[in-house]
Structure formats: C-alpha cells, structure tokens
Design an enzyme around this catalytic site. Structure first.
Site, PDB file in Angstrom:
ATOM      1  N   LYS A 114      97.221 -30.857  57.601  1.00 60.11           N
ATOM      2  CA  LYS A 114      98.614 -31.268  57.841  1.00 60.11           C
ATOM      3  C   LYS A 114      99.214 -30.590  59.069  1.00 60.11           C
ATOM      4  O   LYS A 114     100.006 -31.190  59.778  1.00 60.11           O
ATOM      5  CB  LYS A 114      99.478 -31.015  56.606  1.00 60.11           C
ATOM      6  CG  LYS A 114      99.110 -31.939  55.462  1.00 60.11           C
ATOM      7  CD  LYS A 114     100.218 -32.142  54.465  1.00 60.11           C
ATOM      8  CE  LYS A 114      99.832 -33.281  53.533  1.00 60.11           C
ATOM      9  NZ  LYS A 114     100.762 -33.501  52.456  1.00 60.11           N
ATOM     10  N   LYS A 206      91.262 -40.623  52.969  1.00 62.20           N
ATOM     11  CA  LYS A 206      92.060 -40.747  51.742  1.00 62.20           C
ATOM     12  C   LYS A 206      93.223 -41.728  51.946  1.00 62.20           C
ATOM     13  O   LYS A 206      93.851 -41.717  53.008  1.00 62.20           O
ATOM     14  CB  LYS A 206      92.597 -39.340  51.428  1.00 62.20           C
ATOM     15  CG  LYS A 206      93.313 -39.193  50.128  1.00 62.20           C
ATOM     16  CD  LYS A 206      93.825 -37.765  49.961  1.00 62.20           C
ATOM     17  CE  LYS A 206      95.204 -37.609  50.546  1.00 62.20           C
ATOM     18  NZ  LYS A 206      96.156 -36.821  49.756  1.00 62.20           N
ATOM     19  N   LYS A 209     100.258 -41.472  52.028  1.00 64.77           N
ATOM     20  CA  LYS A 209     101.611 -41.945  52.365  1.00 64.77           C
ATOM     21  C   LYS A 209     101.845 -41.878  53.870  1.00 64.77           C
ATOM     22  O   LYS A 209     102.621 -42.647  54.420  1.00 64.77           O
ATOM     23  CB  LYS A 209     102.654 -41.045  51.709  1.00 64.77           C
ATOM     24  CG  LYS A 209     102.683 -41.086  50.214  1.00 64.77           C
ATOM     25  CD  LYS A 209     103.653 -40.003  49.739  1.00 64.77           C
ATOM     26  CE  LYS A 209     103.523 -39.756  48.262  1.00 64.77           C
ATOM     27  NZ  LYS A 209     103.710 -38.344  47.915  1.00 64.77           N
TER      28      LYS A 209
HETATM   29  N1  AQP Z   1      94.278 -41.163  47.738  1.00 66.54           N
HETATM   30  C1  AQP Z   1      94.461 -40.559  46.580  1.00 66.54           C
HETATM   31  N2  AQP Z   1      93.580 -40.764  45.560  1.00 66.54           N
HETATM   32  C2  AQP Z   1      93.778 -40.165  44.345  1.00 66.54           C
HETATM   33  N3  AQP Z   1      94.829 -39.346  44.077  1.00 66.54           N
HETATM   34  C3  AQP Z   1      95.720 -39.129  45.069  1.00 66.54           C
HETATM   35  N4  AQP Z   1      96.849 -38.392  45.130  1.00 66.54           N
HETATM   36  C4  AQP Z   1      97.400 -38.508  46.369  1.00 66.54           C
HETATM   37  N5  AQP Z   1      96.649 -39.307  47.129  1.00 66.54           N
HETATM   38  C5  AQP Z   1      95.590 -39.710  46.358  1.00 66.54           C
HETATM   39  C6  AQP Z   1      97.367 -37.634  43.999  1.00 66.54           C
HETATM   40  O1  AQP Z   1      98.709 -38.040  43.777  1.00 66.54           O
HETATM   41  C7  AQP Z   1      99.435 -36.922  43.270  1.00 66.54           C
HETATM   42  C8  AQP Z   1     100.711 -36.777  44.025  1.00 66.54           C
HETATM   43  O2  AQP Z   1     100.424 -36.549  45.396  1.00 66.54           O
HETATM   44  P1  AQP Z   1     101.562 -35.937  46.279  1.00 66.54           P
HETATM   45  O3  AQP Z   1     102.600 -36.940  46.508  1.00 66.54           O
HETATM   46  O4  AQP Z   1     102.030 -34.693  45.697  1.00 66.54           O
HETATM   47  O5  AQP Z   1     100.922 -35.488  47.604  1.00 66.54           O
HETATM   48  P2  AQP Z   1      99.907 -35.994  48.619  1.00 66.54           P
HETATM   49  O6  AQP Z   1      98.528 -35.697  48.129  1.00 66.54           O
HETATM   50  O7  AQP Z   1     100.311 -35.268  49.831  1.00 66.54           O
HETATM   51  O8  AQP Z   1     100.107 -37.556  48.810  1.00 66.54           O
HETATM   52  P3  AQP Z   1      99.652 -38.271  50.106  1.00 66.54           P
HETATM   53  O9  AQP Z   1      99.829 -39.700  49.935  1.00 66.54           O
HETATM   54  O10 AQP Z   1      98.299 -37.837  50.501  1.00 66.54           O
HETATM   55  O11 AQP Z   1     100.717 -37.775  51.173  1.00 66.54           O
HETATM   56  P4  AQP Z   1     100.449 -37.291  52.638  1.00 66.54           P
HETATM   57  O12 AQP Z   1     100.196 -38.524  53.395  1.00 66.54           O
HETATM   58  O13 AQP Z   1     101.740 -36.627  53.025  1.00 66.54           O
HETATM   59  O14 AQP Z   1      99.278 -36.368  52.619  1.00 66.54           O
HETATM   60  C9  AQP Z   1      98.526 -35.689  43.385  1.00 66.54           C
HETATM   61  O15 AQP Z   1      97.998 -35.401  42.085  1.00 66.54           O
HETATM   62  C10 AQP Z   1      97.451 -36.141  44.304  1.00 66.54           C
HETATM   63  O16 AQP Z   1      96.215 -35.512  44.022  1.00 66.54           O
END
Ligand code: AQP
Length: 345
Positions: A114, A206, A209
């Site tokens: 990040k 992955k 968002k």
């Molecule tokens: N691609 C994924 N596959 C399975 N599980 C996922 N999670 C996130 N992406 C995937 C799970 O969703 C929960 C909440 O995630 P979060 O919102 O706390 O944070 P994140 O992992 O930062 O989500 P993003 O979409 O990946 O955001 P960015 O783009 O900012 O990095 C967690 O249990 C996570 O494991």
C-alpha cells in the site's frame, strides 16, 4: 477470566464493497452467527490511514453497515457497530504500539504494497495499522476471526502481540487473578472455496476496492446488466474448462471463475468441474451471470433501501457500540490494572 469462544471481524469503509469482501469474509460472518456470539465492525479508523473524503466516509460507513444487514447479519442477536464509537480500540492500540516491535511491522507485506515506493510519505497510521487490528480483536478477547487469505499475516501479528503481552506482564496477570494468560490466541478462520478472489482482469491480482478498473471487480451494488457485462468481459484462456482440479494449474483466470462459481452456489470446486468440465467458457459464464445476479441482486437492492434510511442505520450502529463498549471497557480496565496504570474505580 477464561476465554469463551467469540467471533470478531471488520470491514473497512473505503469504497465499493466487492465480491471478494463478500465471499472471503461476509458470507462466513453470516454462517458463524448460528454457532457463535459475533461482533462485526465497520473499521472506520483503519479507513483513515489513507485520506478519505469526509462526506464519502460517512456514506460508506453506512453502506458497509447496510451490506452486513442485507447479507443476513442480525444486529439484534449479534453486535454491529463502527469502530470509532468505541474509543477503547484506539486506547488498547496505543498499549500494543508499545508491545509490538518495529521489526515485526517491517515484515508486513500489506504496508509495503500500500505504501509502494513513496514509503516516506505514507501515514504513521498505515504503518501501525496491524497493531490497531490486534486491538480490535483482543479488546473483546475474541477467539475466532473470519477473514480472507490476505489478512493472514496480520492475524499472526495479533497472536504475537497477545503472546508478548501475556509474557511481559505474566506476574501482574497472575497477581490480578486473571489466570496464566490474559489474552487468548485468536484463530484465523480462512474458509470456503473463495478465500482469495482475484481480479476479473488479471487472475494473479487480488480483487480489490482500489483497482482503478471497475471491470476488475463485481461490486455488491452492481445491477444485473453490469454484472453480466463484467463476467462476459472477464479474462479467460482459450482452453475448455477441465474436468478435474489438476487442470486448473497455471490457469489463474479459470481457477478464479470456478472458485467464484463454487462459492456462490455452495458447491465444491470438483462438483463445479464435474458439471462444466469440457465445456467452453461462454456457456459457463452465462450460467455464472445468472447465479451471480440471483445471489447478489437482492443484497444490492436491500443495501440501497437501507442506506436511504440513515436514521435506522445510525441507530443500529449506536446500539451496537453501546453493547460493544461494555465488553471493551472491561478489558481496558483490566489492561490498565495489569500494566500498572491508575484508573478511576
Ligand atoms: N479479493 C479478496 N478475496 C477474498 N477476501 C477478500 N477480502 C478483501 N479482498 C478480498 C477480505 O474482505 C475483508 C474486508 O477487507 P477490508 O475492507 O478490510 O480490506 P481490504 O483487504 O483492504 O479490501 P480491498 O478491497 O483489498 O481494499 P484495498 O483495495 O484498499 O486493498 C477482509 O477479511 C479481507 O480479507
């Protein structure tokens, strides 16, 4: 105080909730309600480790709450709230900032990803994020944490922090009659056929968002047409689908779509391959569109309805926060006694 089984998990209000969040985390949150007491948190203090537009943050806090409820989480039987309403999370995180070691945080791959190349310019909060996550879990002395695969390393850090706290303060923990160990070792629950949902544009990345391409993910609020377009455009390879799992090796896009289908239909991957093996992607994708629309359509519609009723959503969060605070303040008082801080009694 013996540790009872308790589930805690959180989702960041940082943009569009997607299929990865849903299958990797929220589906399991819903299932665990039958067997455990559960606390589900909209982790807004984590969101601000990266700058958020204030009005948009308020909107997404409500939207994630709506997603929880629309997916089937019962905020009366369990606890649903946003993190910033229970100040004990931040308070315990400070204590953990003093327990965790720099070397431990330096190993966190999510920070490296990040922060990217401009690490000097990343917020201190982004770096210390895993300590706050450990506090989120341990302030309830939660024993089980359903998360996607990407959170495994952070969970290991939470266990390290719990263990170091228990060791560093072992005499005081005993002296205060908390037994041998104050914090339990939280267990990650990384289950189901879609613990790591990948981007629809690149099966090695992955689903996330923050991906600039909206075609890389299916959002929970996408309508049927968008879901259909995104699945039809999803990257695949020229080979037909294999009949056995072995045939998915080195085919990340095929593997991802099969995993998504399995998770949405509640089948195993081998079951899906038995049904679709030997067929072309076009037919498989059409069935996947129907399945995704039938599963996600009602959730998206309910989310839209709930987010319009901000008074209801805010009342759910306030009620959840009141109930969460009762548990969190008990832990925080105990932590202060154990560490030797004077508190009002
Ligand atoms: N691609 C994924 N596959 C399975 N599980 C996922 N999670 C996130 N992406 C995937 C799970 O969703 C929960 C909440 O995630 P979060 O919102 O706390 O944070 P994140 O992992 O930062 O989500 P993003 O979409 O990946 O955001 P960015 O783009 O900012 O990095 C967690 O249990 C996570 O494991």
């Amino acid at each position: 105080m013996a540790a009872k089984e308790l589930v805690f998990s959180g989702v960041q209000p940082t943009g569009n909730l997607h299929l990865g969040n849903y299958l990797g985390a929220i589906v399991n949150f819903v299932k665990l309600q039958d067997t455990h007491n559960c606390i589900y948190c909209v982790v807004d203090l984590h969101a601000i480790t990266v700058w958020q537009d204030p009005a948009e943050l308020t909107r997404t806090i409500r939207e994630v709450t709506a997603a929880f409820i629309a997916s089937g989480i019962d905020p009366k039987k369990h606890i649903v709230f946003n993190q910033s309403q229970v100040s004990e999370h931040a308070e315990l995180a400070w204590v953990f900032n003093c327990v965790a070691r720099l070397g431990w945080l330096n190993r966190m791959t999510q920070f490296k990803e990040k922060a990217g190349k401009d690490r000097e310019n990343a917020s201190v909060g982004l770096y210390a994020y895993p300590n706050l996550m450990a506090a989120d879990i341990l302030v309830y002395r939660a024993t089980h944490v359903p998360v996607g695969e990407d959170q495994k390393q952070h969970l290991e850090l939470a266990r390290d922090i719990a263990q170091k706290f228990n060791n560093d303060f072992s005499d005081s923990i005993r002296a205060h009659d908390f037994g041998e160990k104050f914090f339990p070792m939280p267990e990650p629950l990384i289950t189901g056929p879609a613990t790591r949902v990948m981007s629809l544009r690149d099966g090695t990345k992955k689903m996330s968002k923050s991906d600039p391409s909206d075609y890389s993910r299916i959002n929970l609020t996408d309508d049927a047409d968008s879901i259909a377009q995104k699945v039809r455009k999803a990257k695949t390879d020229p080979e037909p689908l294999p009949s056995e799992e072995e045939g998915l090796k080195n085919r990340p896009e095929a593997d991802n779509l099969v995993g998504i289908y399995a998770a949405l239909s509640g089948q195993s991957r081998p079951d899906v391959l038995r049904e679709f093996g030997g067929g072309q992607f076009s037919g498989f994708k059409s069935t996947l569109v129907d399945l995704a629309v039938s599963k996600l359509g009602p959730i998206g519609a309910e989310m839209k309805k709930l987010t319009q009723d901000t008074a209801y959503v805010d009342a759910v969060l306030a009620d959840g926060a009141d109930r969460a605070r009762v548990i969190a303040s008990e832990t925080m008082n105990a932590v202060k006694d154990i560490v030797g801080l004077i508190r009002k009694k």
